[in-house]
Enzyme design. Structure first.
Site, mmCIF file in Angstrom:
data_model
loop_
_atom_site.group_PDB
_atom_site.id
_atom_site.type_symbol
_atom_site.label_atom_id
_atom_site.label_comp_id
_atom_site.label_asym_id
_atom_site.label_seq_id
_atom_site.Cartn_x
_atom_site.Cartn_y
_atom_site.Cartn_z
ATOM 1 N N HIS A 82 99.535 66.565 9.488
ATOM 2 C CA HIS A 82 100.987 66.537 9.660
ATOM 3 C C HIS A 82 101.419 66.978 11.058
ATOM 4 O O HIS A 82 102.318 66.377 11.654
ATOM 5 C CB HIS A 82 101.673 67.396 8.596
ATOM 6 C CG HIS A 82 101.463 66.894 7.202
ATOM 7 N ND1 HIS A 82 101.835 67.607 6.082
ATOM 8 C CD2 HIS A 82 100.895 65.745 6.741
ATOM 9 C CE1 HIS A 82 101.513 66.919 5.000
ATOM 10 N NE2 HIS A 82 100.935 65.797 5.379
ATOM 11 N N HIS A 240 105.318 58.759 3.302
ATOM 12 C CA HIS A 240 104.431 59.878 3.617
ATOM 13 C C HIS A 240 103.027 59.373 3.936
ATOM 14 O O HIS A 240 102.343 59.941 4.808
ATOM 15 C CB HIS A 240 104.362 60.882 2.471
ATOM 16 C CG HIS A 240 103.536 62.075 2.830
ATOM 17 N ND1 HIS A 240 104.027 63.116 3.582
ATOM 18 C CD2 HIS A 240 102.222 62.358 2.608
ATOM 19 C CE1 HIS A 240 103.069 63.999 3.797
ATOM 20 N NE2 HIS A 240 101.958 63.560 3.206
ATOM 21 N N ASP A 244 100.767 60.144 7.221
ATOM 22 C CA ASP A 244 99.350 60.528 7.235
ATOM 23 C C ASP A 244 98.534 59.610 8.132
ATOM 24 O O ASP A 244 97.619 60.059 8.835
ATOM 25 C CB ASP A 244 98.780 60.493 5.816
ATOM 26 C CG ASP A 244 99.119 61.730 5.011
ATOM 27 O OD1 ASP A 244 99.539 62.744 5.607
ATOM 28 O OD2 ASP A 244 98.960 61.681 3.770
ATOM 29 N N HIS A 267 93.143 59.704 3.434
ATOM 30 C CA HIS A 267 92.477 60.276 4.603
ATOM 31 C C HIS A 267 91.059 59.733 4.785
ATOM 32 O O HIS A 267 90.639 59.435 5.908
ATOM 33 C CB HIS A 267 92.420 61.800 4.467
ATOM 34 C CG HIS A 267 93.761 62.445 4.350
ATOM 35 N ND1 HIS A 267 94.748 62.277 5.293
ATOM 36 C CD2 HIS A 267 94.287 63.246 3.392
ATOM 37 C CE1 HIS A 267 95.824 62.953 4.925
ATOM 38 N NE2 HIS A 267 95.575 63.537 3.778
#
Length: 318
Positions: A82, A240, A244, A267
């Site tokens: 973030h 969001h 990421d 991720h």
């Protein structure tokens, strides 16, 4: 600000919060550093000397529930994505990130607090040309039913993200972002981390989500959103995921000139695509701002787009 020059922070700014996974209180300070330094984490509060870790793909030690950075002696900083997204998204090239705990504070679950810290510190240009990693050919990676691809795109950095959750309240969402500081601030910086109540026991048993709460996470059960204040965007979950992506791909070490597409990613997938590209020296090259400008002008002439140069910037539920 001249887009052809590298940037850093004018001064230092500090945020304090808890780690979403560790539950520990931590202080994080962003500040200026030298030309070509990139993003460097300095882990303080350890026995002995402070330890530095470069925010690059080779420093990633884990991607299961967050992006974790470390060195040969072990992990140093968790949940780095973030603050990296805020720095890259707001057009910062070089920054020192000091942290006195094992995890970047989650704050409200978004990048908004880090954007505010960048605003407080200010951004200044440096006496060196901005450099980019230009994607030269498509590169793909797949993990199970997740798929990701980086491909050439001369006009800057574009993120095309699609999510598809079995939870019917989240379901399928998609979002596309041509990254600029203005669009990052307006469209994705405030999008919060999210998850489902059914995952909480699994995360707790694995030692994660110890600091999670309704103050820093968007939470769903099988029928509804549980946060009483509601969503910040109707499609906050996929936004969001775009946040990421910006943070995870900041680990290229330089802003990207390319388009990234992910389907059901996180991720681990983001890291897999990035490392696959970096391992293939025919898939990318480093260019300076003037060459990037020429590439964009060529692309615009061929596509009919207009406008000036756009700066390129470059947990699975997080």
């Amino acid at each position: 600000m001249k887009l052809s020059r590298q940037t850093t922070l004018r001064s230092r700014a500090t945020v304090t919060g808890v780690g979403v996974h560790s539950g520990l209180t931590v202080n994080l300070t962003i500040g200026p550093t030298s030309v070509d330094a990139g993003f460097v984490f300095v882990r303080t509060g350890l026995d002995g000397a402070d330890r530095e870790v470069q925010a690059v793909a080779e420093s990633v030690t884990a991607t299961e529930f967050a992006t974790v950075l470390g060195d040969r002696d072990g992990s140093l900083v968790s949940t780095a994505e973030h603050v990296l997204a805020a720095l890259r998204g707001m057009g910062v090239d070089n920054a020192m990130i000091e942290i006195d705990g094992p995890e970047v504070p989650i704050m409200d679950g978004s990048a908004a607090a880090f954007v505010a810290a960048i605003d407080q510190a200010g951004i200044v240009t440096q006496p060196a040309s901005r450099r980019f990693i230009q994607v030269l050919k498509p590169v793909q990676a797949a993990i199970g039913d997740s798929f990701g691809e980086l491909r050439p795109y001369a006009a800057g950095f574009r993120a095309e993200v699609e999510i598809d959750f079995a939870n019917p309240v989240i379901g399928r969402q998609s979002y596309m972002l041509d990254l600029s500081p203005e669009r990052f601030r307006r469209e994705v910086a405030r999008a919060r981390t999210f998850g489902c109540m059914s995952d909480v026991a699994r995360l707790w048993s694995a030692g994660f989500a110890l600091g999670a709460s309704f103050e820093n996470s968007v939470v769903f059960d099988e029928e509804r959103l549980l946060n009483p204040e509601g969503l910040r965007y109707a499609d906050e979950c996929v936004r969001h995921k775009v946040l990421d992506v910006v943070g995870d791909l900041a680990l290229a070490g330089l802003p990207l000139l390319g388009a990234y597409r992910s389907v059901r990613g996180g991720h681990k997938l983001n890291h897999a695509v990035l490392t696959t590209m970096l391992a293939d020296r025919s898939a990318w090259r480093v260019v300076e701002a003037e060459a990037a400008r020429r590439s964009r002008a060529y692309a615009e002439a061929g596509s009919g787009t207009v406008g000036g140069m756009v700066a390129a910037y470059g947990p699975d539920v997080s």
